[in-house]
Design an enzyme around this catalytic site. Structure first.
Site, PDB file in Angstrom:
ATOM      1  CG  ASP A  47      29.409  -9.113 -41.308  1.00  0.00           C
ATOM      2  OD1 ASP A  47      29.150  -9.848 -42.281  1.00  0.00           O
ATOM      3  OD2 ASP A  47      29.342  -9.484 -40.127  1.00  0.00           O
ATOM      4  CB  THR A  88      29.453 -13.801 -39.730  1.00  0.00           C
ATOM      5  OG1 THR A  88      28.777 -13.166 -40.801  1.00  0.00           O
ATOM      6  CG2 THR A  88      29.912 -12.761 -38.724  1.00  0.00           C
ATOM      7  CG  ASN A 109      27.470 -17.488 -38.592  1.00  0.00           C
ATOM      8  OD1 ASN A 109      28.602 -17.060 -38.346  1.00  0.00           O
ATOM      9  ND2 ASN A 109      26.739 -17.041 -39.589  1.00  0.00           N
ATOM     10  NE  ARG A 172      27.724 -14.536 -36.677  1.00  0.00           N
ATOM     11  CZ  ARG A 172      26.465 -14.146 -36.478  1.00  0.00           C
ATOM     12  NH1 ARG A 172      25.981 -14.070 -35.267  1.00  0.00           N
ATOM     13  NH2 ARG A 172      25.691 -13.827 -37.506  1.00  0.00           N
ATOM     14  CG  ASP A 316      26.022  -9.932 -43.022  1.00  0.00           C
ATOM     15  OD1 ASP A 316      26.406 -10.542 -44.033  1.00  0.00           O
ATOM     16  OD2 ASP A 316      25.245 -10.426 -42.184  1.00  0.00           O
ATOM     17  CG  HIS A 320      22.008 -11.291 -45.093  1.00  0.00           C
ATOM     18  ND1 HIS A 320      22.074 -12.502 -45.745  1.00  0.00           N
ATOM     19  CD2 HIS A 320      23.093 -11.245 -44.277  1.00  0.00           C
ATOM     20  CE1 HIS A 320      23.158 -13.153 -45.340  1.00  0.00           C
ATOM     21  NE2 HIS A 320      23.797 -12.418 -44.456  1.00  0.00           N
ATOM     22  CG  HIS A 364      30.975 -13.392 -45.450  1.00  0.00           C
ATOM     23  ND1 HIS A 364      30.004 -12.593 -46.004  1.00  0.00           N
ATOM     24  CD2 HIS A 364      30.707 -13.412 -44.117  1.00  0.00           C
ATOM     25  CE1 HIS A 364      29.191 -12.167 -45.066  1.00  0.00           C
ATOM     26  NE2 HIS A 364      29.595 -12.635 -43.897  1.00  0.00           N
ATOM     27  CG  HIS A 501      27.427 -14.653 -46.842  1.00  0.00           C
ATOM     28  ND1 HIS A 501      27.949 -15.277 -45.743  1.00  0.00           N
ATOM     29  CD2 HIS A 501      26.556 -13.720 -46.359  1.00  0.00           C
ATOM     30  CE1 HIS A 501      27.444 -14.728 -44.649  1.00  0.00           C
ATOM     31  NE2 HIS A 501      26.593 -13.794 -44.971  1.00  0.00           N
TER      32      HIS A 501
HETATM   33 ZN    ZN Z   1      29.421 -11.794 -42.057  1.00  0.00          ZN
HETATM   34 ZN    ZN Z   2      25.695 -12.553 -43.600  1.00  0.00          ZN
END
Ligand code: ZN
Ligand code: ZN
Ligand code: ZN
Length: 562
Positions: A47, A88, A109, A172, A316, A320, A364, A501
């Site tokens: 991720d 995501t 999302n 997810r 991810d 972040h 991504h 993103h």
């Molecule tokens: Zn993601």
């Molecule tokens: Zn993210």
């Protein structure tokens, strides 16, 4: 004349023999390819993985992880997403369905549901019950995804004999790749001070299997409440910026954004198990659970191909929090490399070297945070979306004397209240154009499109307009789409540090794509490939139908031919 007839007869005979030979050849080659199918397909998503994480940290990686995939497999070095928004949910759906939000319907999302007039999560399903927790994070299924994944097609092809299991810390990340027919998807209950259990939903089964219950009782998750320090001497992390700077999140209960991080001490103020998901140990826990799943579900143990999807989510979350130039993200990738080595070694042992196929990509990528870029003179900025939203509604009220005509601003799309527009006999097109013109006046908004125009756009892949059209679902997406200038984030406390993103710029679209194992050539290409090519490539390798809405093409050059 007689001779000619004779010749013709002989000629006809020859053709029919050749035709027979051809049929025999094609039958035997089908048989060959059937017996030589991989026993297991492992689809790995990392991720928020930028392509350059492969090259920037290359010299620090061990031989058995990323380097093994590159040095023995096929490296598609110029692989991109082809739609907006690069988030995501859409990312995971697109990799496995071989299509874009326009067709699979996972447009974000979350998005605004025009029927219920509420936001809906991309895997929300209130008709199912959580397993392993009481949390609403267990009320999840793939029902909002409108097309099949290659795992679904493999299930149909094998008369449901080939298994599918999906695993990720994020719901997810587990649910969308595994598809509609999965035997199970499992995700980690960390959010809202969760239980630290691996969970699922009644969409898949009535009760968690024994091995999952045992894993949850084992205390493995809890064991990661420990000190996170750098894997190697921090002085050797020369590929990233200084540990202490103004561009990183500071965890509650800590004074600086610096190593070491005592997760046990930090957990109470940072969401309990969430702090594990926010550290590289979320990835370690994912491997622990995956290895148990391979054993317990006997994945890859017979000649009927199984599919295992693994999404490493903590990359991810660390991204972040700390950003793409941080020591924290570098350490997270060096540790993930060891997790990949552990996974590949286990697959060698459990399924057999050369008996399985792996691909690795991302959902991504992500850019440097605007504050850091600005400090290096690169244009960047933060855009106040909620201020803009209020201002647009104010301007509409001024013009039409109707309040709240815009309902949602999620995913850089404005959703108009169609009911109000109809009830008041407003011209929809005129309202759209009015808003679009006002939006264009903002300095950080570079382009604005109204959907009637974007849905008519027909152009080659790679254009911004194509990306927007590919990301736009007529029944779910908004009426007006706006695009920032490069390197602009939505303004929020959260986005002043770390990263975000979602755009169609290269820093969000360019991600690794590595193929490795059975049926895969060794090589590399700089030719542009699209994320939507992955599922068709795996379908071609397995000789099964393409996912039903796939728009990509099999990457023939990565496949071995016999
Ligand atoms: Zn993601
Ligand atoms: Zn993210
Ligand atoms: Zn730091």
């Amino acid at each position: 004349m007689k001779n000619l007839v004779c010749l013709l007869i002989i000629y006809a005979f020859c053709i029919s023999v050749r035709a027979q030979n051809n049929t025999e050849n094609s039958i035997s080659s089908t048989q060959n390819s059937q017996t030589s199918k991989p026993k297991l397909v492992v689809g790995i998503i990392v991720d928020q993985m930028r392509y350059d994480y492969l090259t920037r940290y290359y010299n620090k990686y061990v031989e058995g992880g990323f380097k093994r995939l590159i040095n023995e497999g096929f490296n598609c070095k110029n692989n991109h997403f082809n739609y907006i928004p690069t988030k995501t949910g859409p990312g995971h759906a697109s990799v496995f369905t071989g299509t874009t939000p326009k067709y699979h319907g996972i447009i974000g999302n979350d998005w605004y549901d025009m029927k219920t007039r509420e936001d809906v999560n991309c895997v929300q399903d209130d008709s199912v019950k959580p397993l392993g927790t009481k949390s609403d994070d267990g009320k999840k299924s793939p029902r909002l995804m409108l097309s099949t994944t290659f795992a679904d097609e493999n299930r149909l092809f094998t008369q449901m004999r080939g298994k599918t299991i999906g695993i990720s810390v994020k719901h997810r990340g587990a649910i969308l790749p595994a598809g509609h027919t999965a035997n199970a998807a499992y995700w980690f209950d960390y959010d809202h001070n969760g239980t630290g259990n691996w969970m699922s939903s009644t969409f898949y089964m009535e009760e968690l299997p024994e091995w999952v219950k045992e894993f949850n009782k084992s205390g493995i998750a809890k064991s990661y409440f420990k000190i996170w320090d750098t894997l190697y001497d921090i002085e050797t992390y020369t590929e990233s910026g200084s540990d202490e700077n103004n561009f990183e999140r500071i965890f509650d209960g800590k004074k600086t954004s610096t190593f070491p991080y005592d997760l046990k001490a930090l957990k109470s103020k940072n969401g309990g198990y969430e702090i594990i998901a926010d550290s590289p140990y979320g990835n370690s826990l994912t491997t622990d659970f995956t290895l148990k799943a391979i054993d317990a579900e006997a994945l890859g143990q017979d000649d009927i191909t199984d599919v295992l999807t693994v999404s490493y989510s903590s990359t991810d979350k660390v991204g972040h929090d700390f950003g793409v130039n941080s020591k924290e993200i570098q350490d997270t990738y060096l540790r993930l490399d060891l997790e990949l080595e552990r996974l590949l070694n286990a697959l060698d042992q459990k399924v057999g070297k050369g008996e399985y196929v792996v691909f690795l990509t991302s959902d991504h990528a992500a850019p440097n945070v605007p504050a850091f870029l600005k400090s290096n003179k690169i244009p960047a900025g933060l855009f106040d979306v909620s201020g803009m939203f209020d201002e647009m509604n104010r301007l509409l009220k001024e013009k039409y004397s109707i309040s709240n005509l815009i309902l949602s601003r999620l995913n850089n799309q404005l959703v108009l209240d169609r009911e109000k527009i109809q009830d008041n006999n407003l011209d929809l097109q005129e309202v759209k154009t009015f808003v679009a013109n006002k939006l264009l006046a903002y300095k950080l908004i570079d382009k604005v499109y109204i959907t009637s125009a974007i849905n008519q756009f027909e152009g080659p892949e790679g254009y911004l307009e194509t990306f927007l059209a590919n990301g736009h679902h007529q029944k779910r997406s908004g009426d007006i789409l706006f695009v920032y200038t490069a390197r602009v984030f939505k303004d929020s406390e959260w986005n002043k540090t770390g990263t975000d993103h979602g755009t169609g710029f290269n820093y969000d679209t360019h991600v690794p794509l590595l193929f490795f194992g059975k049926g895969i050539k060794h090589g590399e290409t700089l030719q542009r490939t699209w994320i939507t090519d992955i599922a068709p490539t795996i379908s071609a390798l397995l000789g099964i139908s393409l996912p039903n809405a796939a728009i990509g093409n099999p990457l023939e050059f990565v496949l071995l031919h016999d």
